[in-house]
Every structure is written in structure tokens, then in C-alpha cells.
Design a protein around this motif. Structure first.
Motif, PDB file in Angstrom:
ATOM      1  N   SER A 227      43.073  35.887  41.319  1.00  6.51           N
ATOM      2  CA  SER A 227      42.312  37.038  41.063  1.00  6.51           C
ATOM      3  C   SER A 227      40.914  36.642  40.218  1.00  6.51           C
ATOM      4  N   ALA A 228      39.974  37.515  40.104  1.00  8.17           N
ATOM      5  CA  ALA A 228      38.765  37.144  39.448  1.00  8.17           C
ATOM      6  C   ALA A 228      38.300  38.301  38.641  1.00  8.17           C
ATOM      7  N   HIS A 229      37.947  37.734  37.423  1.00  5.81           N
ATOM      8  CA  HIS A 229      37.370  38.690  36.570  1.00  5.81           C
ATOM      9  C   HIS A 229      35.970  38.454  35.982  1.00  5.81           C
ATOM     10  N   VAL A 230      35.119  39.305  36.518  1.00  3.62           N
ATOM     11  CA  VAL A 230      33.795  39.110  36.552  1.00  3.62           C
ATOM     12  C   VAL A 230      33.219  39.994  35.139  1.00  3.62           C
ATOM     13  N   SER A 231      32.113  39.320  34.395  1.00  4.93           N
ATOM     14  CA  SER A 231      31.666  39.775  33.401  1.00  4.93           C
ATOM     15  C   SER A 231      30.078  39.575  33.367  1.00  4.93           C
ATOM     16  N   THR A 232      29.230  40.357  33.159  1.00  2.00           N
ATOM     17  CA  THR A 232      27.823  40.131  33.221  1.00  2.00           C
ATOM     18  C   THR A 232      27.154  40.751  31.881  1.00  2.00           C
ATOM     19  N   LEU A 233      26.544  39.929  30.982  1.00  2.00           N
ATOM     20  CA  LEU A 233      26.078  40.339  29.939  1.00  2.00           C
ATOM     21  C   LEU A 233      24.511  39.912  29.942  1.00  2.00           C
ATOM     22  N   GLY A 234      23.703  40.915  30.212  1.00  6.53           N
ATOM     23  CA  GLY A 234      22.315  40.388  30.247  1.00  6.53           C
ATOM     24  C   GLY A 234      22.100  39.796  31.197  1.00  6.53           C
ATOM     25  N   ALA A 235      21.500  38.467  31.144  1.00 10.93           N
ATOM     26  CA  ALA A 235      21.062  37.657  32.419  1.00 10.93           C
ATOM     27  C   ALA A 235      22.158  36.656  32.387  1.00 10.93           C
ATOM     28  N   ASN A 236      23.063  36.669  31.739  1.00  5.91           N
ATOM     29  CA  ASN A 236      24.232  35.870  31.625  1.00  5.91           C
ATOM     30  C   ASN A 236      25.559  36.180  32.359  1.00  5.91           C
ATOM     31  N   ALA A 237      26.309  35.562  33.505  1.00  4.59           N
ATOM     32  CA  ALA A 237      27.380  35.804  33.925  1.00  4.59           C
ATOM     33  C   ALA A 237      28.555  35.008  33.599  1.00  4.59           C
ATOM     34  N   VAL A 238      29.582  35.535  33.001  1.00  2.07           N
ATOM     35  CA  VAL A 238      30.867  34.738  32.603  1.00  2.07           C
ATOM     36  C   VAL A 238      32.053  35.316  33.401  1.00  2.07           C
ATOM     37  N   ASP A 239      32.359  34.538  34.577  1.00  3.28           N
ATOM     38  CA  ASP A 239      33.585  34.935  35.425  1.00  3.28           C
ATOM     39  C   ASP A 239      34.516  34.006  35.511  1.00  3.28           C
ATOM     40  N   ALA A 240      35.883  34.405  35.447  1.00  5.21           N
ATOM     41  CA  ALA A 240      37.104  33.800  35.347  1.00  5.21           C
ATOM     42  C   ALA A 240      37.830  33.937  36.682  1.00  5.21           C
ATOM     43  N   PHE A 241      38.487  32.911  37.112  1.00  2.02           N
ATOM     44  CA  PHE A 241      39.099  32.770  38.422  1.00  2.02           C
ATOM     45  C   PHE A 241      40.610  32.192  38.466  1.00  2.02           C
ATOM     46  N   TYR A 242      41.446  32.951  38.599  1.00  2.00           N
ATOM     47  CA  TYR A 242      42.949  32.445  38.744  1.00  2.00           C
ATOM     48  C   TYR A 242      43.119  31.824  39.905  1.00  2.00           C
ATOM     49  N   VAL A 243      43.212  30.555  40.214  1.00  2.00           N
ATOM     50  CA  VAL A 243      43.422  29.772  41.235  1.00  2.00           C
ATOM     51  C   VAL A 243      44.430  29.144  41.381  1.00  2.00           C
ATOM     52  N   THR A 244      45.139  29.053  42.665  1.00  2.00           N
ATOM     53  CA  THR A 244      46.339  28.178  42.807  1.00  2.00           C
ATOM     54  C   THR A 244      46.096  27.172  44.158  1.00  2.00           C
ATOM     55  N   GLY A 245      47.031  26.287  44.366  1.00  2.00           N
ATOM     56  CA  GLY A 245      46.973  25.321  45.473  1.00  2.00           C
ATOM     57  C   GLY A 245      47.219  26.047  46.748  1.00  2.00           C
ATOM     58  N   PRO A 246      47.241  25.603  47.774  1.00  2.00           N
ATOM     59  CA  PRO A 246      47.791  26.386  49.089  1.00  2.00           C
ATOM     60  C   PRO A 246      49.190  26.655  49.112  1.00  2.00           C
ATOM     61  N   GLU A 247      50.068  26.264  48.150  1.00  2.39           N
ATOM     62  CA  GLU A 247      51.377  26.550  48.077  1.00  2.39           C
ATOM     63  C   GLU A 247      51.740  27.591  46.946  1.00  2.39           C
ATOM     64  N   GLY A 248      50.566  28.048  46.439  1.00  2.00           N
ATOM     65  CA  GLY A 248      50.753  29.100  45.274  1.00  2.00           C
ATOM     66  C   GLY A 248      51.075  28.734  43.917  1.00  2.00           C
ATOM     67  N   ALA A 249      50.843  27.289  43.571  1.00  4.07           N
ATOM     68  CA  ALA A 249      51.171  27.044  42.248  1.00  4.07           C
ATOM     69  C   ALA A 249      49.966  26.489  41.629  1.00  4.07           C
ATOM     70  N   PRO A 250      50.093  26.377  40.264  1.00  2.95           N
ATOM     71  CA  PRO A 250      48.767  26.057  39.499  1.00  2.95           C
ATOM     72  C   PRO A 250      48.348  24.524  39.951  1.00  2.95           C
ATOM     73  N   LEU A 251      47.041  24.154  39.865  1.00  4.54           N
ATOM     74  CA  LEU A 251      46.732  22.995  39.921  1.00  4.54           C
ATOM     75  C   LEU A 251      47.091  22.050  39.071  1.00  4.54           C
TER      76      LEU A 251
END
Length: 816
Positions: A774-798
């Protein structure tokens, strides 16, 4: 060499002699500020006197007059020369020839010239029609020719101004208000106009004009110094840019600061803001006095008639609080008040004024400032209650607070305020300086006092939540330390001090978590609950979060952000009540999702649907900007590499802003073979209307099969727009938050917002062979603060090292 010596050099009064002398004067390091401006005016006077003498030989009844800033003897390096050739109406051809002998040499040197040729009667008539002309003539100064002619004009212009003041001053006040609306307030602007913005040089000149009317006078303490400081900054701006500009733009502030010998651009802005604040406050007081005098003049004849021409009536005084009364539309001290014996009196008077929606009298504030005593530590209960009353009075708090601050009473009661006073915020989201933002937050918080069980704690937290911004490091951490001391000094008990320190330490927690973290993840909700600690603190933090965002600026709050924060508060409240957040389960697909997924499998290509988002219920909406939640974009795609960058790139091409983004694998009904990715994104048009779904789908198909060069198209569009100079943005920063989720690795990106940013991030993550949950995108003025929940190919945390490597690679990509 003095300017007089220079004017008598071998080159005489010719243009080249003046130009050389002018250049030497402007490059002298020994003379700056008022001495240099006066010397430049004197040098120019002597040159123009020579030009006048050479052209006016045998001509009588003519004089050369400096008006406006030049008339005041204040010439900045690139200032206009405001000149009036005054004549008695005699030989018009000779006067015209003389004008040419003066104007053309000025133009030949490339100097800006504002000129006119008039008789005294014409000058007076024009002044009567044009306020700008009249203001300029109030500073008329004789340069050459018939001194009596100039003196006669000055006398008549001043007499006209004083006679017409009751009519012209309200007109001037209205024009000043319109200009302030257009130009903004100098004391808060990141790129201010030193002359035209409210509190700038134009207002300082207007205060001189009001004083010349004899109707009212400005509070003079600090006014000359403030005006001099703005003129010094304008001089430095002219010298560093080589242009006649009053706009202190961002890219020139460091050079101007260096020219003035200041530490940095922030120090420069703070000095500009302090000067502007003095002029703005003086303007407020002066216009209030003008209004009072004009009202009294209008009422006096009627009262005299009613009283039969008897004694002058005394102004009515209505009590407001102990030692405080209302008189003639202002809050003043009672005759029996003794500020030297009553240390709470300034706070009591301020609270009474704000509650009544009235200004504090300048005389009253100065009297209290001159004799105020220190409050005991901790403060008595009355002092604390009066401070809370002042903060909870809504919009009138601002004017009353500024009156106290102008005379040093705020820093008397709150010494830590000095570090945030007039402190600039170099962030496009913020529209105020730190100190004004804190007061604005208190004003906003006053609207929410019925939502919380301890409104006093809410209001004080609003006042102090950014108090750490004057210290190095994280302002929330520094603020937590400061507020413990301040709150104890004000008189709060130990438990209240802990609540206030928690509110200050975590005043950004709710909005940052709600917009940058997965609220379905139990770890997210538990971490917030642990930080907050109690239901009462959560309630206060929710109100403080909204007040803070609303007081920041239009870009900091919206219905969408409000709904996310409310959702988080609801979840955290459940945990604090004893409920354990359940592990997220894969939600059963909706009928629409199933339909899209089956169609995607059947066609082997993406399918999508656009659906308008509804607003949250009325009771959940904030009083801020009613921003729509946007449009929900639902996409089903056969599982394949490159989906995130392809979708992000197509949206960027169509100028769609991504607010949230979720990606998940969809469980298909029995009998349907294949794997489908479901993307549920919320988007909004950057400008204009949304594109049709068919167009988005066609471009997405081409992006996935490689026939659409998204990177090339975005680069072409970027190259088609000219690059503007501006502040160089800090480099992108990518961090890993290993404890933020048990289900995935959270990678946070902070970067300058730009078209195609999410596309570049998605492509970099795709190249790193990680899956975005999932991705959580936030833009405040000229600044972007984006958080990405990522996993490896098998679906586990890195694993830790692999996550760090992905973050480093992503940061390198964005910085490149």
C-alpha cells in the motif's frame, strides 16, 4: 571627499561627473544607511542645481522642487527622482525648454524620473484630485530657483491638507486597506514588498501625512528606527540586484543579508518583520485615533446644542473588570487602578478587552508596561485564568495580543516567547510567522472548547505547541522540555503539566500517522495509543491537531485529512478503552471489484472505474476549507511487473494528483483462474476536469505493454515549461521505519513535489524487486511525504540490510 567636493571636480556638474561621483558614493563602505541616502540626495541636488542654473539664466518665477522620498532627502541607490518644475505661469516656452534641459540629462544616465511642470494653482488642483500627488507634495523641498515660489506652495498645500483632512483621511484609510488586501502583511510574507505591503514604507509615509494633518499622531517610539531599517534593506536590495525593486525575493535574501552584515536570510527577515510590526501597530493605533477624533467632531455640535453651549461633556466610562473600564470604544484603566501594585492587571485588562471585542488603549498598555511587576512563581490562579480567558476569546485575541507584544508585556509574562517572536517559517504551507501561527492556533482552538473536557489545557497547548521552534533539533522534542517549565510556572499541577507536555511532544502525531501509515495495521494504532496514553489526552490532541492545521494554511487541512484523522482517533480510542485491534483480514471483494477482476482476466488487460467520493457526514466536517475528497479510481490488472509505475505515470501524464493509493491481490471466485491486482486510489484533477475513464485505460494498456514512453513524455512536458529561479530544494530523504508494521517494511520518502514523482518512486521500487502492499501519499505545499508498505516477493517484510539497501537506492534515484 565629500559630496560637495565631488561636485566641484574638474568635470563640473556634467552628467559624467555626477555619474562618477554617484558611483564612488554608492561603493563606499564607510557610508551606509541614512548618511549615504542623505549624501546621495545632496549630491543629486547639486547636480540638478547646476542643470537648472545653466537652463534658467534670465528666467524668473521658476523653481525646481523635490517631492516624495527625494523630497525627504532619502534616496536609495535606484530610487526614482520625483521632481516638480514650478512656475508662475509666465514664459511657457522658456519653461518647457528649461524642463528639457533638466529631464534629458537625467534620462541619459538611465535614472528613473517622475516629473511634472505646473503652476502653484495647478499643483494644488492636481493634489486635490489625486491623493498620491498630495502626499508627495507634503514632503516638497526646494532645490533651486525661486525660493518664495516653493515656500508659497508648501504653505498652501499644508493648509489645504489640514482643511480637507476630515474628508481625505477616511479616503486614505480606505485606499490603504485595499492596498493591504492586495499586497498582504509585510510581517508575515516570505517574499515581501518592502514598500507596498502593509507595515511597509508606504504606510510609514502615510503616518507622516496623518501627523501633518494635526488630527492625530502615530505612537513615535521605535517608528523612526523601523522605517530606517526598511530603508536600509531596500538600499541593500538595490545594490545587490542593480534594479529598482522593492520585492525582497527568496533568491536575493542571502545576498542582501550579507550586504547588511547579517548572519543569514532568517536574521534579515526577522528584522524586516520586527520593523513592519512596529509600523503596522502604529498604523492601527493612529487610524483608531483618527476615527475617534472624526466621530467626536461630528457629535460635538449636536451635544453643544443639546447642552445649550455649556461645559464639555465627559466621556462615559463603563466597568469591564477590576481596574478596567471601557471609554470611547477602547479599554482603559480605571482611575483607581494601580498597575504597580497589581501584577495581574495586564492579563485582566487584556482578557476583558478580548471578551468585549475592543482594542486596548495605547496609553493603558504603556502605563502597565512601565510599571508592571513580576508575577510570583507559580502564578496565582487568577493570572492563569485570565490568560486562558484571553486565549479563548476568538478573533479579538489577535489585536489585543499584538498590543501587549508591542510594549514587551508578552515576553515579560512568557520569556520563552522571545525565541519565536517574528521568526519566519520557510515553508510554503505556513502563511504566518511562528508567533502569529501560535496565536492563530489558539483562535482556532477556541472554536473547539465545547468538544473537550479541559478547554484550558487545549488553549494553552495551542499557544505553546511550536514554542520549541526557536531551538535546534526537533521542535516537538525541544517544546516538550520548554512547556514543562512554562506550564509549572503558570501554575498547572503535575498531572496537567504531563498532559500539556504530551500534547506538545505529539502535536503532529495524528495527522502524520493518518496520512502516512496504514490504519488497518494494528501496530500503527497501538503505537499511537501508547504515545497518547489516555482518552482525555486523545480528545485534546484531536482538537489541537485540527486547530494547528487550520491555523497553518489552506494546504494543511481538508475534509479528506479530517476524515483520516477522525478514523485514526476512533481506532485509538477503542484500544485505549481496552479493545485489542484485530489483525487485518482480507476483505471480501465487493460486487464491483469482482466484476472488474473477472473482466480483467477475460480480456487480459486492465479495466477501471471512476467513482466520485462522498463527503463525510456533516458532524465530522471541519470548519476549514471544504475540499472535496476527490474521485475513487478502481483498477483491476492481471498480476504482472510494473503496475505501480505504469499507473502512477499515466496519472501524472493526465495531471491527476494521487491522495491515497492501495494495492492488493484479489481472491477470485471459485472457477476463475488467474491472479489479479486491485488498485484502489483516490485522485483529484490538478486543474480542469477529470479525463474520461476510456482515455486512462487506453494509456494504461500502452504503458503496461511498453508502447507508451511515460518517462519521455513527462520529460518533454517538463522541458516545455521555462525553469524559474527560486530556492534550491533540499535533496530527497528516504528512511526505513522497521517497527511501524509487523506485516510489511515501511519506507518513507520526503521530497520536493513534482509531476511524475510517484512514477519515479514506483519504477525504482519495481527495479529493486519489492512489492508495494500500500502507499500513503501526502502533499503539503511543495513537499511530498509518501509512505510505502513493501514486502519481498514472498509477501514478508524485508530483512534489515535489504530494506536499507532499497532505501539507499531509492534516495540515489530521486537525488539524481
Amino acid at each position: 571627499m565629500t559630496s560637495t567636493d565631488v561636485s566641484k571636480d574638474a568635470e563640473g556638474s556634467g552628467p559624467s561627473g555626477y555619474a562618477a561621483a554617484r558611483l564612488r558614493l554608492l561603493t563606499e563602505e564607510a557610508r551606509t544607511g541614512p548618511p549615504r541616502r542623505a549624501a546621495l540626495a545632496e549630491l543629486t541636488d547639486e547636480w540638478l542645481t547646476g542643470l537648472f542654473a545653466a537652463g534658467a539664466e534670465g528666467l524668473r518665477g521658476v523653481s525646481l522642487v523635490a517631492v516624495g522620498g527625494y523630497g525627504r532627502g532619502e534616496l536609495s541607490p535606484r530610487s526614482d527622482l520625483d521632481l516638480l518644475l514650478l512656475h508662475d505661469g509666465g514664459d511657457s516656452k522658456a519653461v518647457a525648454a528649461l524642463a528639457d534641459r533638466i529631464w534629458y540629462p537625467v534620462w541619459d544616465l538611465g535614472l528613473a524620473l517622475d516629473h511634472s511642470v505646473r503652476t502653484p494653482a495647478e499643483a494644488r488642483r492636481t493634489a486635490g484630485e489625486d491623493l498620491k500627488v498630495q502626499l508627495g507634495l507634503l514632503d516638497a523641498r526646494h532645490i533651486a530657483g525661486d525660493l518664495g515660489l516653493t515656500a508659497g506652495l508648501r504653505t498652501s498645500v499644508l493648509a489645504d491638507w489640514r482643511n480637507q483632512a476630515p474628508k481625505r483621511l477616511p479616503e486614505l484609510q480606505e485606499l490603504s486597506a485595499e492596498r493591504a488586501e492586495r499586497q498582504g502583511e509585510l510581517q508575515y510574507l516570505l517574499e515581501p514588498d518592502l514598500k507596498e505591503a502593509r507595515g511597509g514604507l508606504r504606510d510609514a509615509t502615510i503616518l507622516r501625512a496623518v501627523a501633518a494633518s494635526w488630527l492625530a499622531d502615530a505612537p513615535r517610539e521605535g517608528l523612526d528606527d523601523a522605517r530606517r531599517r526598511l530603508l536600509d534593506v531596500r538600499d541593500a536590495l538595490h545594490l545587490t540586484t542593480g534594479r529598482a525593486t522593492d520585492r525582497l525575493s527568496l533568491q536575493e535574501q542571502d545576498q542582501v543579508a550579507a550586504e547588511l552584515g547579517l548572519l543569514d536570510a532568517d536574521t534579515l527577515l526577522r528584522q524586516v518583520y520586527e520593523a513592519a510590526r512596529v509600523i503596522s501597530y502604529a498604523s492601527d493605533v493612529t487610524w483608531r485615533e483618527v476615527g475617534r477624533v472624526l466621530r467626536a467632531r461630528a457629535v460635538r455640535p449636536r451635544l453643544r446644542a443639546m447642552l445649550g453651549g455649556g461645559a464639555k461633556p465627559t466621556a462615559e466610562r463603563s466597568p469591564l473588570a477590576e481596574g478596567v473600564v471601557e471609554q470611547d470604544g477602547e479599554v482603559v484603566l480605571a482611575r483607581a487602578a494601580r498597575p504597580e501594585r497589581d501584577p495581574v492587571l495586564p492579563l485582566r485588562a487584556a482578557a476583558a478587552a478580548a471578551q468585549a471585542g475592543l482594542p486596548l488603549s495605547l496609553h493603558a498598555v504603556r502605563r502597565m508596561a512601565a510599571s508592571v511587576r513580576a508575577l510570583p512563581t507559580p502564578w496565582p490562579a487568577e493570572a492563569r485564568e485570565q490568560l486562558v480567558t484571553l486565549l479563548g476569546s476568538g478573533r479579538p485575541t489577535v489585536e489585543v495580543w499584538e498590543a501587549l507584544e508591542a510594549e514587551g508585556l508578552i515576553t515579560h509574562f512568557l520569556p520563552d516567547w522571545e525565541r519565536v517572536r517574528c521568526r519566519p517559517q520557510r515553508n510554503a504551507v505556513h502563511i504566518w510567522t511562528v508567533d502569529r501561527h501560535l496565536i492563530e492556533t489558539a483562535v482556532r482552538a477556541s472554536e473547539f472548547t465545547r468538544r473537550v473536557h479541559r478547554p484550558d489545557l487545549l488553549l494553552v497547548a495551542a499557544l505553546l505547541h511550536d514554542i520549541g521552534k526557536g531551538w535546534p533539533g526537533d521542535h516537538s522534542v525541544a517544546g516538550e522540555i520548554i512547556v514543562k517549565d512554562v506550564a509549572a510556572r503558570i501554575g498547572f499541577d503535575r498531572d496537567d503539566v504531563m498532559v500539556l507536555s504530551t500534547l506538545v511532544r505529539h502535536h503532529l502525531l495524528l495527522v502524520e500517522t493518518a496520512t502516512r501509515r496504514d490504519l488497518e495495521d494494528p501496530a500503527t494504532v497501538r503505537s499511537v495509543a501508547e504515545a497518547v496514553g489516555s482518552q482525555g489526552t486523545l480528545e485534546l490532541l484531536h482538537a489541537l491537531t485540527e486547530a494547528d492545521a487550520l491555523a497553518t494554511g489552506p494546504a494543511a487541512w481538508s475534509s479528506w485529512r479530517g476524515s483520516l484523522v477522525a478514523d485514526l482517533v476512533k481506532r485509538v480510542g477503542a484500544v485505549l478503552a481496552g479493545d485489542d485491534p484485530a489483525e487485518p483480514e482480507a476483505a471480501a471483494p465487493t460486487a464491483e471489484q469482482e466484476r472488474l477482476a473477472i473482466e480483467a482476466i477475460a480480456t487480459g488487460s486492465p479495466v477501471l472505474a471512476l467513482r466520485a467520493q462522498t463527503e463525510p457526514p456533516a458532524e465530522e466536517q471541519s470548519p476549514g476549507d471544504p475540499e472535496p475528497l476527490g474521485v475513487e479510481l478502481l483498477i483491476a490488472v492481471p498480476d504482472q511487473p510494473g503496475v505501480l509505475p505504469a499507473v502512477a505515470g499515466v496519472l501524472a501524464m493526465h495531471r491527476l494528483t494521487v491522495r491515497t493509493a492501495e494495492l492488493s491481490a484479489l481472491d477470485l471466485p471459485d472457477g476463475v483462474e488467474g491472479a489479479v491486482l486491485l488498485l484502489n486510489w483516490r485522485v483529484a484533477a490538478e486543474y480542469g476536469s477529470l479525463p474520461q475513464a476510456a482515455r486512462l485505460r487506453a494509456d494504461l494498456v500502452r504503458a503496461l505493454d511498453g508502447s507508451l514512453d511515460i518517462a519521455g513524455r513527462l520529460a518533454e512536458r517538463d522541458a516545455a515549461y521555462p525553469r524559474r529561479r527560486g530556492v534550491v530544494a533540499p535533496p530527497a530523504r528516504v528512511t526505513v521505519h522497521p517497527a511501524a508494521s509487523r506485516l510489511a517494511t515501511v519506507i518513507e520518502v520526503r521530497a520536493q513535489d513534482a509531476p511524475g514523482l510517484l512514477f519515479r518512486i514506483g519504477r525504482a521500487l519495481e527495479d529493486a524487486s519489492v512489492r508495494v502492499r500500500s502507499a500513503h501519499v501526502s502533499t503539503l505545499g511543495a513537499n511530498a511525504v509518501d509512505a510505502f508498505y513493501v514486502t519481498g516477493p514472498e509477501g514478508a517484510p524485508l530483512p534489515g540490510e535489504e530494506a536499507a539497501a532499497v532505501a539507499r537506492k531509492l534516495e540515489e534515484t530521486l537525488r539524481g
